[in-house]
Every structure is written in C-alpha cells, then in structure tokens.
Design an enzyme around this catalytic site. Structure first.
Site, PDB file in Angstrom:
ATOM      1  N   LYS A 120      -8.737   8.160   4.010  1.00 12.93           N
ATOM      2  CA  LYS A 120      -8.846   6.702   4.131  1.00 12.93           C
ATOM      3  C   LYS A 120     -10.209   6.258   4.647  1.00 12.93           C
ATOM      4  O   LYS A 120     -11.000   7.056   5.153  1.00 12.93           O
ATOM      5  CB  LYS A 120      -7.727   6.168   5.037  1.00 12.93           C
ATOM      6  CG  LYS A 120      -6.363   6.176   4.355  1.00 12.93           C
ATOM      7  CD  LYS A 120      -5.301   5.488   5.191  1.00 12.93           C
ATOM      8  CE  LYS A 120      -3.986   5.383   4.426  1.00 12.93           C
ATOM      9  NZ  LYS A 120      -2.916   4.750   5.220  1.00 12.93           N
TER      10      LYS A 120
ATOM     11  N   ARG B 146       1.452  12.429   5.694  1.00 13.77           N
ATOM     12  CA  ARG B 146       1.408  12.008   4.286  1.00 13.77           C
ATOM     13  C   ARG B 146      -0.010  12.267   3.782  1.00 13.77           C
ATOM     14  O   ARG B 146      -0.972  11.674   4.283  1.00 13.77           O
ATOM     15  CB  ARG B 146       1.768  10.526   4.168  1.00 13.77           C
ATOM     16  CG  ARG B 146       1.794   9.992   2.737  1.00 13.77           C
ATOM     17  CD  ARG B 146       2.196   8.523   2.710  1.00 13.77           C
ATOM     18  NE  ARG B 146       2.278   8.019   1.360  1.00 13.77           N
ATOM     19  CZ  ARG B 146       1.238   7.486   0.696  1.00 13.77           C
ATOM     20  NH1 ARG B 146       0.042   7.407   1.266  1.00 13.77           N
ATOM     21  NH2 ARG B 146       1.395   7.048  -0.548  1.00 13.77           N
TER      22      ARG B 146
END
Length: 282
Positions: free
Chosen positions: A228, A262
């Site tokens: 991210k 995740r």
C-alpha cells in the site's frame, strides 16, 4: 513483542479454526483497476493460476473481490460486480471446492449469492455495514464478518481524513459497530483497522504502532498493508517495489497481535509467520 493475549478462534464453514498460528488471506482481484497491476485477474487462466498460487504457497483463505477499493476507484454496478465475482468463484471452486473463500464486497445481495451458490465462507466488507441488509445477511448465513474502518467511499475517502487520537476513534467505532453486529446475531467478527482507507500517511503508522490496543475486544485482528501507499510513499518507491516494506510491516503487525494478514505475496508472508512463531517459541 507479541501481546501474549489468548488467541481467539473462528468458525469458518463449520470448522473451528484456531488462530494460534496467524492465517494468510491471499488477495485475488477480479478487477481491471486494482492499484497493484500484477494482482489483476480477469482472464480464466490467470484466475486459476492465482488461486493455485495462493494455496500452494501457504494461503489459508482466498479473498476474492470484484470492485476495486483503491483511492479514487470508480463506481461499479451491482450487476457488473456480481458477474465478475460469480465467474471468478466458479473457476476457484472448480479447482478448490473446499478452500475457504472470503468475498470482498459491501453489497449484501452480492455476498448472499456468493455464499449460497459458491460456498463463500467469510464476508469482507470495507464499509462496516453501510448496506443495511449486510449484518442480517452475515447472521442468516452464519459466516464470519470482517468489520473494517473507513470514512466515505473509495471515491471520496481521502476527503475524510483528520483525527484526534486515531486509535481511540477507531476503538469507539468498533465498539459501536460490534454491538450492532451482536444484536443482529453475528457470532464471528473480525476487526480490520482499514490501513490506507481515509487515513493520511502518518495516521497509518500511528495506527500500526497502537495495534495492540485492539486486543481487549478479544476478536481476531486482520491487517491489510500489502504494497500500500503507506509503504511506497514513505520509501519513495512504487507498489511493484514494496515487497520488502510489506514484509517488514507484516512482522511488526504480528508482533502487535495481528491474527490474519491479507497479502499479495503469500510465500513471503508464510515465511514471515514461520520466523515469527519460531522467535516466540512455537
């Protein structure tokens, strides 16, 4: 250091799963516009290959989503999301009929169909239940529900940053939402602080630093930081160059009490968990 709390369990597809060993949720994006280009799976062969990759590299759960939640992502109709997701689930189930699948959707109707037709075992809802039918759907189908924190929508969320004490505010949010989920009859709730969703760069690191403060809920804690912008913006790189940063932050998350990671990179995550468990005498 690890929190030392008693690890919770999850009822996944009728099987009680211990979280003494953290679980890996492998990302399978059935989208043309996810922020990490290498994760996009639209063609049948690519979907099948990705499912095999997740399982063979040590993934415990396949997280399938058909609506990109990257910042600024455009609207996708319910019809298009459903078609993408059902097509992907059919391919996954043809290879792995019993591997737990999580559906990354905020629409109750989409989740319900995925559960009833394809045996999806978990609902992963980035909106925390903005669809008023979602909590009832999770309860009726007796599936775990991932409660994530976000403000606004993927299109608007970066207009809704600005916190006092971010960890305290999310604890309050979780307290209110979990009470509603319990009232609706949802038994298994997974908490996800929502890294990157309506949060500035520094917010994400404050949140990661305070991750252990969510332990008193006694609920499984999911962390999704894979590749991210909180990594590549800080390091001045790109999503494609963010594996090392992801691995480092995943280890920090485990030390702070994360139960489920995740990720895009399943093999590297499995290695990280193995090293973490060995360090903690397990």
């Amino acid at each position: 250091m690890a929190t030392g709390r008693t690890k919770p369990t999850l009822n996944i597809a009728g099987r009680l799963v211990s979280l003494e060993r953290p679980l890996i949720m492998g990302i399978l994006n059935l989208t043309p516009d996810s922020f990490y280009k290498a994760s996009r799976c639209e063609e049948k062969g690519r979907i099948a290959a990705r499912a095999r990759e997740i399982v063979e590299q040590g993934g415990d759960i396949i997280d399938a989503g058909a609506y990109s939640s990257r910042p600024g992502a455009g609207f996708v109709s319910e019809k298009e999301e459903t078609e993408r997701l059902c097509r992907g689930l059919e391919i996954i189930r043809g290879i792995y009929p019993d591997v737990p699948v999580s559906v990354d959707t905020f629409r109750a109707s989409v989740a319900d169909r995925a559960i009833k037709e394809f045996g999806a075992a978990i609902i992963n809802d980035i909106t925390g239940g903005e669809d008023p039918a979602m909590y009832g759907t999770a309860a009726a189908n007796k599936v775990p529900y991932v409660l994530m924190h976000m403000r606004g929508t993927p299109e608007t969320m970066q207009n809704y940053t600005g916190y006092g004490n971010i960890t305290a505010e999310i604890i309050k949010y979780f307290s209110q939402k979990t009470a509603h989920l319990r009232s609706a009859g949802v038994n298994d709730i997974i908490l996800d602080p929502g890294f990157g969703f309506a949060k500035e760069l520094d917010d994400n690191y404050r949140l990661l630093g305070g991750l252990h403060e969510f332990a008193p809920f006694g609920m499984p804690l999911l962390v999704g930081i894979s590749r991210k912008s909180m990594i590549y913006r800080l390091l001045g790189t790109t999503p494609e160059e963010s594996l090392n940063g992801t691995t480092a932050l995943n280890m920090l998350a485990l030390m702070k009490g994360a139960d489920i990671l995740r990720v895009h990179d399943v093999r590297e995550c499995a290695q990280t968990i193995k090293l973490f468990l060995k360090t903690n005498g397990k």
